[in-house]
Design a protein around this motif. Structure first.
Motif, PDB file in Angstrom:
ATOM      1  N   SER A   7       0.801  -1.213   0.000  1.00  8.20           N
ATOM      2  CA  SER A   7       0.000   0.000   0.000  1.00  8.20           C
ATOM      3  C   SER A   7       0.841   1.273   0.000  1.00  8.20           C
ATOM      4  O   SER A   7       0.291   2.358   0.054  1.00  8.20           O
ATOM      5  CB  SER A   7      -0.922   0.006   1.220  1.00  8.20           C
ATOM      6  OG  SER A   7      -0.168  -0.015   2.394  1.00  8.20           O
ATOM      7  N   HIS A  20      -0.440  -0.461 -11.565  1.00  8.17           N
ATOM      8  CA  HIS A  20      -1.413  -1.229 -10.805  1.00  8.17           C
ATOM      9  C   HIS A  20      -1.882  -0.387  -9.630  1.00  8.17           C
ATOM     10  O   HIS A  20      -1.131   0.370  -9.028  1.00  8.17           O
ATOM     11  CB  HIS A  20      -0.784  -2.527 -10.291  1.00  8.17           C
ATOM     12  CG  HIS A  20      -0.414  -3.478 -11.378  1.00  8.17           C
ATOM     13  ND1 HIS A  20      -1.344  -4.218 -12.048  1.00  8.17           N
ATOM     14  CD2 HIS A  20       0.786  -3.800 -11.921  1.00  8.17           C
ATOM     15  CE1 HIS A  20      -0.736  -4.976 -12.953  1.00  8.17           C
ATOM     16  NE2 HIS A  20       0.551  -4.724 -12.893  1.00  8.17           N
ATOM     17  N   GLU A  22      -3.078   0.578  -5.822  1.00  7.07           N
ATOM     18  CA  GLU A  22      -2.577   0.187  -4.521  1.00  7.07           C
ATOM     19  C   GLU A  22      -3.435  -0.956  -3.974  1.00  7.07           C
ATOM     20  O   GLU A  22      -4.650  -0.877  -3.958  1.00  7.07           O
ATOM     21  CB  GLU A  22      -2.664   1.364  -3.556  1.00  7.07           C
ATOM     22  CG  GLU A  22      -1.805   2.545  -3.919  1.00  7.07           C
ATOM     23  CD  GLU A  22      -1.948   3.653  -2.895  1.00  7.07           C
ATOM     24  OE1 GLU A  22      -2.178   3.329  -1.705  1.00  7.07           O
ATOM     25  OE2 GLU A  22      -1.860   4.813  -3.271  1.00  7.07           O
ATOM     26  N   LYS A  23      -2.784  -1.990  -3.508  1.00  8.00           N
ATOM     27  CA  LYS A  23      -3.509  -3.113  -2.922  1.00  8.00           C
ATOM     28  C   LYS A  23      -2.688  -3.753  -1.826  1.00  8.00           C
ATOM     29  O   LYS A  23      -1.460  -3.750  -1.872  1.00  8.00           O
ATOM     30  CB  LYS A  23      -3.854  -4.175  -3.973  1.00  8.00           C
ATOM     31  CG  LYS A  23      -5.059  -3.860  -4.845  1.00  8.00           C
ATOM     32  CD  LYS A  23      -5.439  -5.074  -5.681  1.00  8.00           C
ATOM     33  CE  LYS A  23      -6.696  -4.832  -6.472  1.00  8.00           C
ATOM     34  NZ  LYS A  23      -7.109  -6.046  -7.231  1.00  8.00           N
ATOM     35  N   GLN A  24      -3.397  -4.295  -0.852  1.00  7.54           N
ATOM     36  CA  GLN A  24      -2.815  -5.179   0.132  1.00  7.54           C
ATOM     37  C   GLN A  24      -3.498  -6.533  -0.033  1.00  7.54           C
ATOM     38  O   GLN A  24      -4.490  -6.669  -0.747  1.00  7.54           O
ATOM     39  CB  GLN A  24      -3.021  -4.632   1.540  1.00  7.54           C
ATOM     40  CG  GLN A  24      -2.368  -3.276   1.769  1.00  7.54           C
ATOM     41  CD  GLN A  24      -2.615  -2.777   3.171  1.00  7.54           C
ATOM     42  OE1 GLN A  24      -1.899  -3.145   4.098  1.00  7.54           O
ATOM     43  NE2 GLN A  24      -3.621  -1.937   3.332  1.00  7.54           N
ATOM     44  N   ILE A  26      -5.513  -8.161   1.737  1.00 12.41           N
ATOM     45  CA  ILE A  26      -6.926  -8.185   2.086  1.00 12.41           C
ATOM     46  C   ILE A  26      -7.815  -7.823   0.895  1.00 12.41           C
ATOM     47  O   ILE A  26      -8.973  -8.264   0.809  1.00 12.41           O
ATOM     48  CB  ILE A  26      -7.213  -7.244   3.281  1.00 12.41           C
ATOM     49  CG1 ILE A  26      -8.622  -7.473   3.817  1.00 12.41           C
ATOM     50  CG2 ILE A  26      -6.955  -5.797   2.916  1.00 12.41           C
ATOM     51  CD1 ILE A  26      -8.908  -6.737   5.111  1.00 12.41           C
ATOM     52  N   ASP A  27      -7.286  -7.063  -0.044  1.00  9.18           N
ATOM     53  CA  ASP A  27      -8.086  -6.606  -1.182  1.00  9.18           C
ATOM     54  C   ASP A  27      -8.323  -7.685  -2.229  1.00  9.18           C
ATOM     55  O   ASP A  27      -9.095  -7.461  -3.172  1.00  9.18           O
ATOM     56  CB  ASP A  27      -7.408  -5.405  -1.843  1.00  9.18           C
ATOM     57  CG  ASP A  27      -7.274  -4.232  -0.898  1.00  9.18           C
ATOM     58  OD1 ASP A  27      -8.283  -3.871  -0.263  1.00  9.18           O
ATOM     59  OD2 ASP A  27      -6.167  -3.689  -0.784  1.00  9.18           O
ATOM     60  N   TYR A  28      -7.667  -8.840  -2.104  1.00  6.17           N
ATOM     61  CA  TYR A  28      -7.816  -9.897  -3.103  1.00  6.17           C
ATOM     62  C   TYR A  28      -8.851 -10.949  -2.708  1.00  6.17           C
ATOM     63  O   TYR A  28      -9.133 -11.863  -3.487  1.00  6.17           O
ATOM     64  CB  TYR A  28      -6.466 -10.573  -3.365  1.00  6.17           C
ATOM     65  CG  TYR A  28      -5.458  -9.649  -4.017  1.00  6.17           C
ATOM     66  CD1 TYR A  28      -5.340  -9.568  -5.402  1.00  6.17           C
ATOM     67  CD2 TYR A  28      -4.640  -8.833  -3.234  1.00  6.17           C
ATOM     68  CE1 TYR A  28      -4.423  -8.718  -5.990  1.00  6.17           C
ATOM     69  CE2 TYR A  28      -3.725  -7.968  -3.819  1.00  6.17           C
ATOM     70  CZ  TYR A  28      -3.622  -7.916  -5.190  1.00  6.17           C
ATOM     71  OH  TYR A  28      -2.710  -7.064  -5.779  1.00  6.17           O
ATOM     72  N   PHE A 294     -16.088  -7.981   5.952  1.00  3.79           N
ATOM     73  CA  PHE A 294     -15.200  -8.904   5.253  1.00  3.79           C
ATOM     74  C   PHE A 294     -15.933 -10.150   4.772  1.00  3.79           C
ATOM     75  O   PHE A 294     -15.791 -10.553   3.622  1.00  3.79           O
ATOM     76  CB  PHE A 294     -14.053  -9.300   6.187  1.00  3.79           C
ATOM     77  CG  PHE A 294     -13.050 -10.235   5.568  1.00  3.79           C
ATOM     78  CD1 PHE A 294     -12.108  -9.772   4.667  1.00  3.79           C
ATOM     79  CD2 PHE A 294     -13.063 -11.586   5.870  1.00  3.79           C
ATOM     80  CE1 PHE A 294     -11.180 -10.628   4.090  1.00  3.79           C
ATOM     81  CE2 PHE A 294     -12.142 -12.455   5.309  1.00  3.79           C
ATOM     82  CZ  PHE A 294     -11.198 -11.976   4.412  1.00  3.79           C
ATOM     83  N   ASP A 351      -8.526 -14.184  -5.101  1.00  6.37           N
ATOM     84  CA  ASP A 351      -8.015 -14.012  -6.466  1.00  6.37           C
ATOM     85  C   ASP A 351      -6.502 -14.168  -6.456  1.00  6.37           C
ATOM     86  O   ASP A 351      -5.742 -13.203  -6.512  1.00  6.37           O
ATOM     87  CB  ASP A 351      -8.411 -12.641  -7.006  1.00  6.37           C
ATOM     88  CG  ASP A 351      -8.102 -12.476  -8.494  1.00  6.37           C
ATOM     89  OD1 ASP A 351      -7.488 -13.392  -9.085  1.00  6.37           O
ATOM     90  OD2 ASP A 351      -8.475 -11.437  -9.073  1.00  6.37           O
ATOM     91  N   PHE A 355      -3.174 -11.701  -7.325  1.00 10.46           N
ATOM     92  CA  PHE A 355      -2.286 -11.477  -6.183  1.00 10.46           C
ATOM     93  C   PHE A 355      -0.846 -11.830  -6.535  1.00 10.46           C
ATOM     94  O   PHE A 355       0.081 -11.029  -6.314  1.00 10.46           O
ATOM     95  CB  PHE A 355      -2.776 -12.315  -5.006  1.00 10.46           C
ATOM     96  CG  PHE A 355      -1.837 -12.369  -3.835  1.00 10.46           C
ATOM     97  CD1 PHE A 355      -1.764 -11.326  -2.928  1.00 10.46           C
ATOM     98  CD2 PHE A 355      -1.035 -13.485  -3.629  1.00 10.46           C
ATOM     99  CE1 PHE A 355      -0.902 -11.388  -1.838  1.00 10.46           C
ATOM    100  CE2 PHE A 355      -0.165 -13.559  -2.543  1.00 10.46           C
ATOM    101  CZ  PHE A 355      -0.098 -12.500  -1.654  1.00 10.46           C
ATOM    102  N   ASP A 358       0.636  -9.351  -9.155  1.00  9.46           N
ATOM    103  CA  ASP A 358       0.956  -8.041  -8.595  1.00  9.46           C
ATOM    104  C   ASP A 358       2.143  -8.117  -7.637  1.00  9.46           C
ATOM    105  O   ASP A 358       2.967  -7.189  -7.582  1.00  9.46           O
ATOM    106  CB  ASP A 358      -0.265  -7.462  -7.875  1.00  9.46           C
ATOM    107  CG  ASP A 358      -1.379  -7.093  -8.839  1.00  9.46           C
ATOM    108  OD1 ASP A 358      -1.139  -7.094 -10.068  1.00  9.46           O
ATOM    109  OD2 ASP A 358      -2.505  -6.816  -8.375  1.00  9.46           O
TER     110      ASP A 358
END
Length: 374
Positions: A7, A20, A22-24, A26-28, A294, A351, A355, A358
């Motif tokens: 992030s 791409h 921003e992702k951590q 948890i976002d997948y 969640f 996903d 993941f 990325d």
């Protein structure tokens, strides 16, 4: 310039030059597709866990017999999904259940998300079936293995078939290699191994991660001896609590090793990665946190589980596709014997292809930045 988490910035390095988002980790996670109608009536649970899909994962919806906890999934040669986990009788409170009454069990499904059918206890002939922190895996020689710790010393049971019978192979051995004993065994008496996760490394070795989130390596098979080769992987990281961390889960995908570790005080789980699984573990951000929506279904319905622990991963075709969560509808101390509260194992889709892609780009960007700084 150093990149520490998923992030912290946009990943600018990709084959097509497109940044791409921003992702951590948890976002997948993806919404759960119900395997049957969402149910509110005639089942256990506080309103925060209703309505829910009783065919997701495994549960005893009327609590006639079992509560469920722990667990890992193995896809066998029969193309079925075998869950190896723990259960205890509803006549126990939750605290008594996992501390003293937990037994190792086997369930099976044609679908990774469930429903899983309880087949039976896997070693009722050994200590009346006792098993805690139970996981399953496939060994390098093709046999199926189950591992138990926490309420036992740290034993491995094996079978030629995913359906058993599982026979006691032996107790895991640890070479402390100059490190403190607490990195390999629980700090409380009787100093059992705890939260044991075992990973088959691509190089043919076995890698064990216990409660401490240290790395232990065996050159000689699943029983070890496992040599402690690192401190806690998060030691000294300013973003990470340095005490009360537990429930590590470890896997290999996308050409690198990943670990999640839970801080149960705040119900937050952190994500780390390493290219060789031993050195240079990096903090990558939040894997999971239990303060939002969640556990969401595809129709928008949300379940809120007060306690979410024992996250483990299922990898298929080289990518993580589902995570197992042990959940309870109340605080642990509020779940008494023969009441309306209970626990189950929930399956969350993930996903993993996105993941892993990325993460590979993140690491490539880090290497480019480090090279540019030299």
């Amino acid at each position: 310039m150093k990149i520490k988490t998923l992030s912290t910035l946009l990943v600018l390095m990709s084959l097509n030059g497109v940044a791409h988002a921003e992702k951590q980790m948890i976002d997948y996670f993806l919404p759960m597709e119900p395997q049957g109608p969402l149910v509110s009536e005639g089942i256990w649970g506080e309103t925060n866990a209703l309505p829910r899909d009783i065919q997701n994962g495994i549960e005893d919806p009327t609590l006639k017999t079992w509560c469920y906890w722990d667990g890992a999934i193995v896809k066998a040669d029969d193309d079925r999904y075998h869950m190896y986990a723990c259960c205890w009788a509803q006549t126990n409170s939750h605290n008594a259940g996992w501390r003293v009454a937990s037994k190792a069990m086997h369930a099976v499904s044609d679908n990774p998300i469930g429903p899983y059918k309880h087949i039976g206890l896997t070693w009722p002939h050994w200590k009346e079936g006792a098993g805690g922190n139970v996981i399953g895996l496939r060994m390098h020689d093709g046999r199926y293995a189950m591992v138990t710790s926490e309420i036992t010393d740290g034993e491995v049971f094996v079978s030629d078939s995913p359906d058993g019978p599982f026979e006691h192979l032996g107790t895991i051995q640890v070479d402390y290699n100059g490190f403190k004993e607490g990195l390999g065994r629980y700090y409380k008496e009787p100093r059992h191994m705890s939260n044991v996760q075992i990973l088959l490394r691509p190089d043919g070795r076995y890698m064990l991660v216990p409660r401490s989130a240290s790395i232990l390596i065996s050159e000689d098979g699943i029983l070890g001896p496992y040599k402690i080769v690192t401190e806690r992987i998060y030691k000294g990281m300013p973003e990470i609590p340095q005490k009360r961390m537990e429930d590590p889960s470890v896997w290999y995908s996308g050409g690198m090793y990943h670990m999640t570790v839970n801080y149960h005080i705040d119900n937050v789980t952190y994500h780390f990665s390493s290219e060789d699984g031993i050195h240079d573990w990096k903090y990558r951000g939040i894997a999971f946190r239990n303060d939002g929506d969640f556990f969401k279904y595809t129709d928008g319905t949300v379940n809120h589980w007060p306690i979410v622990q024992r996250m483990t991963v299922f990898v298929e075709d080289g990518h993580p596709t589902h995570f197992l969560f042990s959940v309870i509808d109340s605080r642990k101390g509020e779940d008494g014997p023969n009441d309306k509260n209970g626990s189950k194992i929930v399956m969350m889709p993930f996903d993993g292809e996105a993941f892993d892609r990325d993460m590979q780009n993140i690491v490539a960007a880090e290497k480019a930045a480090e090279k540019g700084n030299k």
